[in-house]
Write an enzyme that holds these catalytic residues in place. Structure first.
Site, mmCIF file in Angstrom:
data_model
loop_
_atom_site.group_PDB
_atom_site.id
_atom_site.type_symbol
_atom_site.label_atom_id
_atom_site.label_comp_id
_atom_site.label_asym_id
_atom_site.label_seq_id
_atom_site.Cartn_x
_atom_site.Cartn_y
_atom_site.Cartn_z
ATOM 1 N N LYS A 198 0.837 -1.201 0.000
ATOM 2 C CA LYS A 198 0.000 0.000 0.000
ATOM 3 C C LYS A 198 0.875 1.255 0.000
ATOM 4 O O LYS A 198 2.087 1.182 0.280
ATOM 5 C CB LYS A 198 -0.890 -0.016 1.245
ATOM 6 C CG LYS A 198 -1.914 -1.136 1.274
ATOM 7 C CD LYS A 198 -2.785 -1.013 2.526
ATOM 8 C CE LYS A 198 -3.875 -2.063 2.546
ATOM 9 N NZ LYS A 198 -4.779 -1.892 3.705
ATOM 10 N N TYR A 245 -12.748 -3.018 -2.744
ATOM 11 C CA TYR A 245 -13.255 -2.786 -1.388
ATOM 12 C C TYR A 245 -14.784 -2.749 -1.349
ATOM 13 O O TYR A 245 -15.368 -2.079 -0.486
ATOM 14 C CB TYR A 245 -12.667 -1.485 -0.828
ATOM 15 C CG TYR A 245 -11.222 -1.630 -0.358
ATOM 16 C CD1 TYR A 245 -10.805 -2.747 0.355
ATOM 17 C CD2 TYR A 245 -10.283 -0.627 -0.598
ATOM 18 C CE1 TYR A 245 -9.490 -2.881 0.795
ATOM 19 C CE2 TYR A 245 -8.956 -0.758 -0.166
ATOM 20 C CZ TYR A 245 -8.585 -1.887 0.531
ATOM 21 O OH TYR A 245 -7.282 -2.019 0.971
ATOM 22 N N ASN A 297 -1.937 0.264 7.183
ATOM 23 C CA ASN A 297 -1.423 -1.012 7.692
ATOM 24 C C ASN A 297 -0.538 -1.747 6.672
ATOM 25 O O ASN A 297 -0.462 -2.966 6.647
ATOM 26 C CB ASN A 297 -2.568 -1.891 8.218
ATOM 27 C CG ASN A 297 -3.580 -2.236 7.142
ATOM 28 O OD1 ASN A 297 -3.438 -1.821 5.999
ATOM 29 N ND2 ASN A 297 -4.588 -3.004 7.505
ATOM 30 N N HIS A 353 -1.973 -5.237 1.740
ATOM 31 C CA HIS A 353 -3.218 -5.999 1.582
ATOM 32 C C HIS A 353 -2.835 -7.395 1.128
ATOM 33 O O HIS A 353 -1.914 -7.547 0.310
ATOM 34 C CB HIS A 353 -4.130 -5.371 0.515
ATOM 35 C CG HIS A 353 -5.188 -6.340 0.042
ATOM 36 N ND1 HIS A 353 -6.375 -6.521 0.719
ATOM 37 C CD2 HIS A 353 -5.204 -7.224 -0.999
ATOM 38 C CE1 HIS A 353 -7.080 -7.464 0.100
ATOM 39 N NE2 HIS A 353 -6.388 -7.912 -0.945
ATOM 40 N N GLU A 404 -8.984 -11.798 -7.161
ATOM 41 C CA GLU A 404 -8.145 -10.609 -6.929
ATOM 42 C C GLU A 404 -6.947 -10.573 -7.881
ATOM 43 O O GLU A 404 -6.563 -9.514 -8.372
ATOM 44 C CB GLU A 404 -7.671 -10.567 -5.475
ATOM 45 C CG GLU A 404 -8.812 -10.283 -4.501
ATOM 46 C CD GLU A 404 -8.339 -9.922 -3.098
ATOM 47 O OE1 GLU A 404 -7.134 -10.062 -2.810
ATOM 48 O OE2 GLU A 404 -9.186 -9.490 -2.295
HETATM 49 P P1 TYD Z 1 -10.535 -5.586 5.803
HETATM 50 O O1 TYD Z 1 -10.829 -6.277 4.503
HETATM 51 O O2 TYD Z 1 -11.559 -5.700 6.899
HETATM 52 O O3 TYD Z 1 -9.122 -6.053 6.444
HETATM 53 P P2 TYD Z 1 -7.814 -6.753 5.826
HETATM 54 O O4 TYD Z 1 -7.067 -5.710 5.039
HETATM 55 O O5 TYD Z 1 -7.035 -7.201 7.038
HETATM 56 O O6 TYD Z 1 -8.280 -7.897 4.972
HETATM 57 O O7 TYD Z 1 -10.337 -4.020 5.532
HETATM 58 C C1 TYD Z 1 -9.683 -3.579 4.385
HETATM 59 C C2 TYD Z 1 -8.890 -2.353 4.741
HETATM 60 O O8 TYD Z 1 -9.766 -1.300 5.144
HETATM 61 C C3 TYD Z 1 -7.923 -2.534 5.911
HETATM 62 O O9 TYD Z 1 -6.709 -3.153 5.526
HETATM 63 C C4 TYD Z 1 -7.745 -1.123 6.377
HETATM 64 C C5 TYD Z 1 -9.114 -0.469 6.108
HETATM 65 N N1 TYD Z 1 -9.919 -0.366 7.342
HETATM 66 C C6 TYD Z 1 -10.022 0.868 7.965
HETATM 67 O O10 TYD Z 1 -9.442 1.867 7.489
HETATM 68 N N2 TYD Z 1 -10.759 0.958 9.122
HETATM 69 C C7 TYD Z 1 -11.394 -0.109 9.659
HETATM 70 O O11 TYD Z 1 -12.068 0.023 10.713
HETATM 71 C C8 TYD Z 1 -11.266 -1.389 9.007
HETATM 72 C C9 TYD Z 1 -11.940 -2.618 9.581
HETATM 73 C C10 TYD Z 1 -10.528 -1.480 7.852
#
Ligand code: TYD
Length: 155
Positions: free
Chosen positions: A9, A49, A112, A115, A126
């Site tokens: 990311k 998303y 974070n 992905h 994907e």
């Molecule tokens: P998600 O698909 O729930 O998690 P992951 O990436 O672990 O599969 O969410 C997608 C992305 O959305 C996540 O990486 C970061 C963002 N996100 C937020 O910004 N706030 C939130 O409360 C959540 C649950 C996700």
């Protein structure tokens, strides 16, 4: 062999973690099947998303993902989707375990770092979303015999 999608990311690019992240998957023994840099737009992010479209943070996560180019990678290996998910850690960087990518490099839910597909099944769609067939490569390593038991790769 199973494949999975990984996205470095904007937070990974801006924090100069590209090499560190590739190193971890390479050292683990996963095989890189494809990699490219691209700028994401609303069209692809609305699909990627879609499960978050009613969430209050939907616009913010999309803006973050559009803020700078990302690097998409396709990694291959037995149980690749599960292995990669374990290596990235849980969504919230503050809660992700030390030793995982998010656990070691993130203090945020949104920012974070990576992905990764959440299952082998979602990885299939994907990977198609981000790669053309000709951008993915099959090849073998001379050290393959030291990566898996023969019985693991025969099945
Ligand atoms: P998600 O698909 O729930 O998690 P992951 O990436 O672990 O599969 O969410 C997608 C992305 O959305 C996540 O990486 C970061 C963002 N996100 C937020 O910004 N706030 C939130 O409360 C959540 C649950 C996700």
């Amino acid at each position: 062999m199973e494949r999975t999608l990984l996205i470095l990311k904007p937070s990974a690019i801006q924090r100069r973690l590209i090499g560190e992240i590739i190193k971890r998957f390479e050292q683990k023994g996963l095989q890189l099947a494809g990699m490219k840099m691209m700028k994401l737009d609303d069209d692809i992010l609305d699909i990627h998303y879609a499960h978050l479209k009613d969430k209050p943070f939907f616009a913010e996560i999309k803006n973050s993902m559009k803020s700078c180019p990302v690097i998409v990678q396709c990694w291959e290996g037995i149980d690749a989707a599960k292995v990669v998910r374990n290596m990235i850690g849980s969504t919230n960087g503050r809660e992700a375990l030390p030793g995982t990518i998010r656990g070691d490099f993130s203090m945020s839910v949104q920012e974070n770092i990576v992905h990764a597909s959440d299952s082998a099944e979602s990885a299939i769609s994907e990977i198609k979303r981000f790669f053309k067939e000709e951008e993915l490569f099959e090849y073998s390593f001379s050290g393959q015999a030291y990566m898996y038991a023969k019985s693991e790769t025969d099945s």
